[in-house]
Design a protein around this motif. Structure first.
Motif, PDB file in Angstrom:
ATOM      1  N   ASP A   1       0.852  -1.026   0.041  1.00  0.00           N
ATOM      2  CA  ASP A   1      -0.059   0.019   0.105  1.00  0.00           C
ATOM      3  C   ASP A   1       0.797   1.369  -0.016  1.00  0.00           C
ATOM      4  O   ASP A   1       1.533   1.327   0.778  1.00  0.00           O
ATOM      5  N   PRO A   2       0.724   2.146  -1.167  1.00  0.00           N
ATOM      6  CA  PRO A   2       1.627   3.352  -1.132  1.00  0.00           C
ATOM      7  C   PRO A   2       1.465   4.315   0.082  1.00  0.00           C
ATOM      8  O   PRO A   2       2.330   5.150   0.402  1.00  0.00           O
ATOM      9  N   GLN A   3       0.107   4.251   0.769  1.00  0.00           N
ATOM     10  CA  GLN A   3      -0.118   5.059   1.657  1.00  0.00           C
ATOM     11  C   GLN A   3       0.495   4.935   3.214  1.00  0.00           C
ATOM     12  O   GLN A   3       0.828   5.752   4.078  1.00  0.00           O
ATOM     13  N   THR A   4       1.057   3.372   3.386  1.00  0.00           N
ATOM     14  CA  THR A   4       1.428   3.049   4.646  1.00  0.00           C
ATOM     15  C   THR A   4       2.682   2.198   4.489  1.00  0.00           C
ATOM     16  O   THR A   4       3.278   1.875   5.415  1.00  0.00           O
ATOM     17  N   GLY A   5       2.702   1.628   3.373  1.00  0.00           N
ATOM     18  CA  GLY A   5       3.893   0.508   3.023  1.00  0.00           C
ATOM     19  C   GLY A   5       3.368  -0.776   3.397  1.00  0.00           C
ATOM     20  O   GLY A   5       4.274  -2.007   3.341  1.00  0.00           O
ATOM     21  N   GLU A   6       2.263  -0.979   3.879  1.00  0.00           N
ATOM     22  CA  GLU A   6       1.638  -2.308   4.367  1.00  0.00           C
ATOM     23  C   GLU A   6       1.648  -3.302   3.213  1.00  0.00           C
ATOM     24  O   GLU A   6       1.478  -2.985   2.155  1.00  0.00           O
ATOM     25  N   GLU A   7       1.998  -4.692   3.632  1.00  0.00           N
ATOM     26  CA  GLU A   7       2.003  -5.637   2.533  1.00  0.00           C
ATOM     27  C   GLU A   7       0.895  -6.224   2.154  1.00  0.00           C
ATOM     28  O   GLU A   7       0.098  -6.504   3.201  1.00  0.00           O
ATOM     29  N   ILE A   8       0.453  -6.109   1.012  1.00  0.00           N
ATOM     30  CA  ILE A   8      -0.843  -6.371   0.651  1.00  0.00           C
ATOM     31  C   ILE A   8      -0.929  -8.270   0.134  1.00  0.00           C
ATOM     32  O   ILE A   8      -1.699  -8.984   0.480  1.00  0.00           O
ATOM     33  N   TRP A   9       0.021  -8.312  -0.690  1.00  0.00           N
ATOM     34  CA  TRP A   9       0.237  -9.845  -1.209  1.00  0.00           C
ATOM     35  C   TRP A   9       1.661 -10.189  -1.326  1.00  0.00           C
ATOM     36  O   TRP A   9       2.610  -9.233  -1.449  1.00  0.00           O
ATOM     37  N   ARG A  10       2.181 -11.380  -1.407  1.00  0.00           N
ATOM     38  CA  ARG A  10       3.223 -11.573  -1.859  1.00  0.00           C
ATOM     39  C   ARG A  10       3.336 -13.339  -2.412  1.00  0.00           C
ATOM     40  O   ARG A  10       2.304 -14.162  -2.358  1.00  0.00           O
ATOM     41  N   ALA A  11       4.242 -13.435  -3.332  1.00  0.00           N
ATOM     42  CA  ALA A  11       4.476 -14.684  -3.864  1.00  0.00           C
ATOM     43  C   ALA A  11       6.021 -15.241  -4.093  1.00  0.00           C
ATOM     44  O   ALA A  11       6.800 -14.463  -4.324  1.00  0.00           O
ATOM     45  N   GLY A  12       6.351 -16.149  -3.410  1.00  0.00           N
ATOM     46  CA  GLY A  12       7.516 -16.922  -3.327  1.00  0.00           C
ATOM     47  C   GLY A  12       7.781 -17.594  -4.567  1.00  0.00           C
ATOM     48  O   GLY A  12       7.976 -18.903  -4.437  1.00  0.00           O
ATOM     49  N   VAL A  13       7.987 -17.056  -5.776  1.00  0.00           N
ATOM     50  CA  VAL A  13       8.053 -17.803  -6.894  1.00  0.00           C
ATOM     51  C   VAL A  13       9.364 -17.723  -7.835  1.00  0.00           C
ATOM     52  O   VAL A  13       9.750 -18.067  -8.690  1.00  0.00           O
TER      53      VAL A  13
END
Length: 443
Positions: free
Chosen positions: A265-277
């Motif tokens: 999220d560009p407002q907070t830096g909070e991670e929304i998703w991830r993929a270990g690919v």
């Protein structure tokens, strides 16, 4: 017959404004990989062929070599550089002994019309050779009113367009020493009044990797988040630059490295998703250099050669399987050059010059891999005017036809060994930085 009515003045004004806005958009190349961070330009009339004496509008000598690429706004071009070296000519010709340039790290402002250096400012001192780069590798970014530059020493500096310094800070002084094996090289990203910076490391440090945002005008820290990884040894290191994902009315920051690609999220830096690919075999030297790419509702994540992974946008949490579109595991994946994508075709050039075109949505092979360039390629390919341009480290640019048919259109050579920089576009001209000069190339 009905009498033709005159077009109201307000309509003419709107049409003029829209036309001017489009023309101005084509003039700006505000950050590395261009306005949309995908190395794609809508420019037309770009040159096909050139040499040191043909189709060169101007060339400007630079103090030293750099991996940083030019950025452009209006009539100004910005480049980073090390200062001039005190070594004698011919010293440090081998890779192991390469001259890093002088001790100072510089930002230069150059007139787009004639190549005149308008001003030069020192960003920091302490430049070093970092195996394949020096500490001037991060490219600057501008919004037409300000310009920001980062260095491998950790300095972040803001200026107005006349070269007056607005603020300065240092990431290493704030949050500890960088821990990449080959030095820091990520370029800053500008979005919504925020200067966004990533530090992904781990080889020589136990300090966590992080993503952070400054208020671009004041330099105040708006947020900083640690980015978790279980990558080991050298695999936490990344030399990538974050990019933006625009999808269904939302914007996210995409970060690639440390065995994962993540959305924030560009407002907070909070991670929304991830993929270990990016490192399925969990090897310990899987550092990543090529940056993430987004286009047409897709996220493309490179790694060390392969796999190249395409994910569909719109997920939350772990999207490694739920949003996997395709993976490329064959020969031809890039290590250093970042691919270019227009949403229809996905173009990648691997380090030995083999080019491949895939269907951007399905990963199906359109053509390639085709050995298109001799020598080593580190600069990222540019897609513009129906052509794919890419330059090897010896200053030789190969031009291919864009689209479903493989065709070599031209091969162009400029002197100046060790070209790491990617091309920039403004109007109908190309801007290429070699080890010795900045070239403006046009018909």
């Amino acid at each position: 017959m009905r009498r033709q009515q005159p077009i109201p003045g307000i309509v003419l004004a709107v049409l003029w404004f829209l036309a001017s806005a489009i023309a101005q958009a084509e003039e700006h190349w505000p950050q590395w990989r261009g306005p949309a961070q995908n190395n794609v330009s809508d420019a037309t009339g770009l040159p096909l062929t050139w040499s040191d004496t043909d189709n060169i509008v101007w060339k400007t000598p630079l103090p030293s070599w750099s991996g940083g690429s030019p950025v452009i706004w209006g009539e100004r071009v910005f480049v980073t550089s090390a200062s001039k070296s005190d070594r004698a000519a011919g010293e440090g010709d081998t890779k192991a002994e390469r001259d890093p340039g002088g001790p100072d790290l510089l930002l230069l402002c150059i007139a787009k019309a004639d190549g005149k250096i308008l001003w030069e400012r020192t960003l920091d001192t302490g430049n070093q050779f970092r195996q394949k780069q020096n500490d001037s590798s991060p490219s600057p970014v501008t919004d037409g009113q300000h310009v920001w530059a980062a260095t491998g020493t950790g300095a972040i500096v803001a200026f107005d367009m006349e070269g007056n310094q607005l603020w300065k800070t240092n990431l290493q002084q704030m949050y500890g020493a960088f821990g990449q094996m080959f030095g820091y090289a990520s370029s800053p990203l500008l979005y919504d009044g925020k200067l966004i910076v990533q530090v992904l490391h781990g080889y020589t440090t136990d300090e966590p990797s992080y993503l952070m945002a400054f208020d671009a005008v004041t330099g105040n820290v708006l947020w900083r988040v640690e980015r978790w990884t279980d990558a080991e040894v050298e695999s936490p290191d990344a030399y990538t630059t974050p990019t933006l994902l625009h999808h269904e009315g939302t914007t996210q920051i995409v970060v690639l490295g440390g065995d994962y690609v993540t959305g924030h999220d560009p407002q907070t830096g909070e991670e929304i998703w991830r993929a270990g690919v990016t490192n399925p075999k969990k090897i310990t030297n899987c550092r990543i250099i090529a940056s993430p790419v987004t286009a047409g509702g897709m996220i493309y994540a490179q790694t060390r050669k392969h796999p190249v992974t395409a994910l569909r946008a719109g997920g939350q949490g772990d999207i490694a399987t739920t949003h996997l579109a395709w993976q490329w595991t064959e020969f031809g994946g890039p290590d250093v050059p970042t691919p270019a994508c227009d949403g229809r075709y996905f173009y990648m050039v691997e380090d030995r010059g083999a080019a491949t075109c895939l269907d951007a949505k399905t990963g199906a092979v359109i053509w390639g891999p085709e050995r298109s360039a001799r020598g080593t390629v580190s600069a990222s390919p540019l897609l513009a005017d129906g052509k794919l341009y890419f330059t090897n480290e010896d200053g030789v640019t190969t031009v291919l036809a864009a689209g479903p048919k493989y065709e070599v259109l031209a091969t162009n050579e400029l002197p100046g060994i060790y070209v790491l920089s990617s091309m920039a576009v403004s109007g109908n001209r190309l801007f290429l930085r070699t080890a010795t000069h900045l070239y403006c190339i046009g018909e």
